[in-house]
Structures are given as C-alpha cells and as structure tokens.
Design a protein around this motif. Structure first.
Motif, PDB file in Angstrom:
ATOM      1  N   PRO A 124      20.343  50.603  41.482  1.00  0.00           N
ATOM      2  CA  PRO A 124      21.707  51.135  41.563  1.00  0.00           C
ATOM      3  C   PRO A 124      21.844  52.139  42.699  1.00  0.00           C
ATOM      4  N   GLY A 125      23.040  52.181  43.289  1.00  0.00           N
ATOM      5  CA  GLY A 125      23.287  53.129  44.363  1.00  0.00           C
ATOM      6  C   GLY A 125      22.739  52.704  45.698  1.00  0.00           C
ATOM      7  N   ALA A 180      17.474  48.585  33.880  1.00  0.00           N
ATOM      8  CA  ALA A 180      18.863  48.280  34.248  1.00  0.00           C
ATOM      9  C   ALA A 180      19.818  48.590  33.104  1.00  0.00           C
ATOM     10  N   LYS A 181      19.404  48.269  31.873  1.00  0.00           N
ATOM     11  CA  LYS A 181      20.278  48.495  30.714  1.00  0.00           C
ATOM     12  C   LYS A 181      20.468  49.990  30.444  1.00  0.00           C
ATOM     13  N   MET A 219      23.888  54.798  30.592  1.00  0.00           N
ATOM     14  CA  MET A 219      24.038  56.224  30.897  1.00  0.00           C
ATOM     15  C   MET A 219      25.201  56.456  31.852  1.00  0.00           C
ATOM     16  N   ASN A 220      25.339  55.612  32.863  1.00  0.00           N
ATOM     17  CA  ASN A 220      26.416  55.799  33.839  1.00  0.00           C
ATOM     18  C   ASN A 220      27.783  55.428  33.282  1.00  0.00           C
ATOM     19  N   MET A 276      22.872  58.145  37.452  1.00  0.00           N
ATOM     20  CA  MET A 276      21.460  57.803  37.336  1.00  0.00           C
ATOM     21  C   MET A 276      21.175  56.563  38.171  1.00  0.00           C
ATOM     22  N   VAL A 277      20.070  56.564  38.886  1.00  0.00           N
ATOM     23  CA  VAL A 277      19.705  55.408  39.709  1.00  0.00           C
ATOM     24  C   VAL A 277      18.395  54.764  39.269  1.00  0.00           C
ATOM     25  N   TRP A 278      17.559  55.496  38.533  1.00  0.00           N
ATOM     26  CA  TRP A 278      16.279  54.915  38.117  1.00  0.00           C
ATOM     27  C   TRP A 278      15.705  55.731  36.967  1.00  0.00           C
TER      28      TRP A 278
END
Length: 338
Positions: free
Chosen positions: A156-157, A237-238, A243-244, A270-272
């Motif tokens: 993500p991001g 990923a889930k 969270m986002n 959150m990205v990871w």
C-alpha cells in the motif's frame, strides 16, 4: 523485546525548505498519501519506555514518547535489539508472497535477456521455474548457467519491496527431487507439470531493498536459505486494509501518542505490518512532507489474532493517555538506536 522507530523525511519535490520560505509561502499543492515519492533520508529512533506518569506541574498524564536511546549492560557493552525483520527474513517474505518475476539469462553472445516467469520456492527458498526444454531460456542455460531472478512486492502507498536472487540455473537429474519439485509446483499453482520442464536456481547472492530508488542490502545466501518468512505474510493485506478503512482514528491516535516527531500530522495510514511492528505513512502540515514511521509492538506477535490484539491494546492505551486517564503500569522497555 526492543522497540524502535524508523523516521523517513521525504520533502515533496519542488517545495522550498521552511528556513528559506517567506512568511506567506506555506501554501503547497495538494498531496495524497497514495502519491509516489523519492526517499532521501532515514533516521532511527527508539522507545524510551512505556511507563506513563503524571506531570507535577500540570497534573496531566505524560504520554510515552519515542527517542534515540542506548542500552549499556553491566560490562559497558551496548546491545542492539531487532525492531524489524532481518533483510534475509524480508527476502523470504517477499519471495513467498510473489509468484511472478523477471528471469534474466545470458544469450550466446553474452547479452542479458529478461523474460517474465512464474516461480515457486523449495524449503530452502530456492526458486523453482517451469518452461519448455526447447524455450529460449532453456537454450541459454546450455551455454551460460548464470542468471538472476527479480521479484517485486506491491505494498500500500506505492511502496515496492524488491528482491534480486542471483545464481545458477540448472535442470535437476535426481528422480526423487523431480517428484518433490512437481509437488511444490502443484501446491503453488494448482496444476501439474512435466518433470522435464522444471528448473532450479541455486542462489549465490541476494540483494534486497525496501522500495524503488532505495539502496539495496546484500544478503548472505546461507542466511537467506536459513531464514523464514514472516508469520503475518498471508494476512498483511487484510489487516492493513481493515486498519485504514475501519480504524483510521486509531492509527492517527497511535501516531500522536507513540511518536515524538515535533510535527503536526494531517493524515496517517498503515502501509505494512509484521511480527515486530508496523510502518505508517504520514502527511504533515504545514510543511506538506511525507514521512514514514516504524512503530514496534510491545512484544513479538505470532499470528493474525495476536497482531490484532496488540493493535487494539496500543490503541486503547493511546486513547487513555489522550483522555488523561491513568493507564495500568507497564514494564519499561529498554532499547538502542538501530
């Protein structure tokens, strides 16, 4: 268990540093957390501890903050504690989550030749490839066995973790090994292939980087083969999406309470996430800078349920500190600049 925060300051291209701006020059173009950006600097910070206290002056609860610190043992030796998975573990995670990559072989006259391929991994992390013995790649192997396999994990991001495995490509001759490789391929892709179509890369060198444009880290081939992928890899990923989408307020609150960045955060995502902590991407104001922050878990987590429980715990503590409610005391965490 140590805890440490990685702080990345990435000025948006075209912005003028604050010290050089006129007083009325704070207006900046709209920036989204999903926009790609270059990385130019990484600084590591760490927890000074989780214990909160009441201020003797204001009577307000003092929030746990993060700063650079060093632990000195009785023998005056500084000890480093891990705050994120090792490069070898990261490589194994990237390779486990990817099933496609770019295989580069050498032509008869020495030119590099890259093609997209599917791959699986054996128990030691060696890539297993499948192509026809009459294919171009197979013909190249007859002349030059050296090759490289590049895999890229989309996060993500717009963050793209990279992993390049270099070694020799060969066709196994042992009958039992061929059967094992057939089973590995069938489990990965749900289809059977002929044993004569299977090849294995014997890894000799590994290069790993967190994103495009970042300097890579060389990983020892033996360390790579002995490493294990992160236990959260199949649910990353889930968790990140949940969270986002559903708990963005918790992310923002955790960022405010668990970090000490001396900047105002406008957006946080959150990205990871992995067994040792999680990475947040922040948009600040008025500087309009994008930062990445590494926030460690209070302890190592082992699975999705454990990770979600730790995130809930941290969000609850952040809420209590934010509301000036006295939280329970926690063991002080000692760690070192990473």
């Amino acid at each position: 268990m140590s805890n440490s925060i990685a702080y990345k300051s990435i000025p948006i291209p075209g912005n003028i540093p604050l010290t050089q701006r006129p007083k009325n020059a704070f207006a900046a173009p709209k920036v989204s957390l999903l926009d790609p950006f270059p990385r130019v600097q990484t600084t590591y910070l760490s927890w000074s501890g989780f214990r909160t206290s009441l201020s003797p002056v204001t009577g307000n609860l003092t929030a746990p903050k993060c700063n650079a610190s060093v632990v000195t043992m009785e023998n005056n030796a500084s000890v480093t504690f891990p705050t994120r998975p090792s490069p070898a573990e990261t490589c194994r995670t990237v390779m486990e989550l990817c099933s496609e990559g770019t295989l580069c072989t050498l032509t008869e006259d020495g030119w590099p030749f890259g093609t997209g391929v599917e791959f699986a991994l054996d128990v030691q992390g060696m890539p297993v490839l499948c192509f026809d013995p009459l294919s171009v790649q197979a013909q190249h192997v007859l002349v030059h066995k050296r090759c490289s396999l590049h895999a890229q994990l989309e996060q993500p991001g717009h963050r793209k973790a990279q992993c390049i495995l270099m070694g020799t490509l060969s066709k196994p001759e042992d009958k039992i090994l061929k059967q094992r490789l057939q089973v590995i391929w069938a489990r990965r892709f749900g289809k059977e292939v002929h044993e004569d179509h299977l090849y294995v890369v014997s890894v000799e060198k590994v290069l790993q980087s967190q994103d495009l444009g970042e300097e890579g880290l060389w990983v020892d081939a033996l360390e790579y083969s002995r490493a294990t992928a992160d236990p959260l890899r199949d649910c990353v990923a889930k968790i990140v999406k949940d969270m986002n989408d559903k708990h963005w307020e918790d992310i923002h609150r955790i960022c405010n309470i668990y970090t000490d960045l001396d900047v105002e955060v406008e957006e946080a995502s959150m990205v990871w996430i992995d067994r040792l902590g999680f990475d947040l991407r922040l948009l600040t104001r008025p500087q309009r800078e994008i930062l990445e922050v590494r926030i460690p878990f209070p302890r190592e987590v082992t699975d999705e349920k454990d990770a979600r429980s730790s995130l809930t715990y941290m969000a609850q503590l952040a809420w209590e500190v934010e509301k000036n409610y006295a939280p329970p005391e926690f063991e002080r965490v000692k760690c070192i600049q990473n």
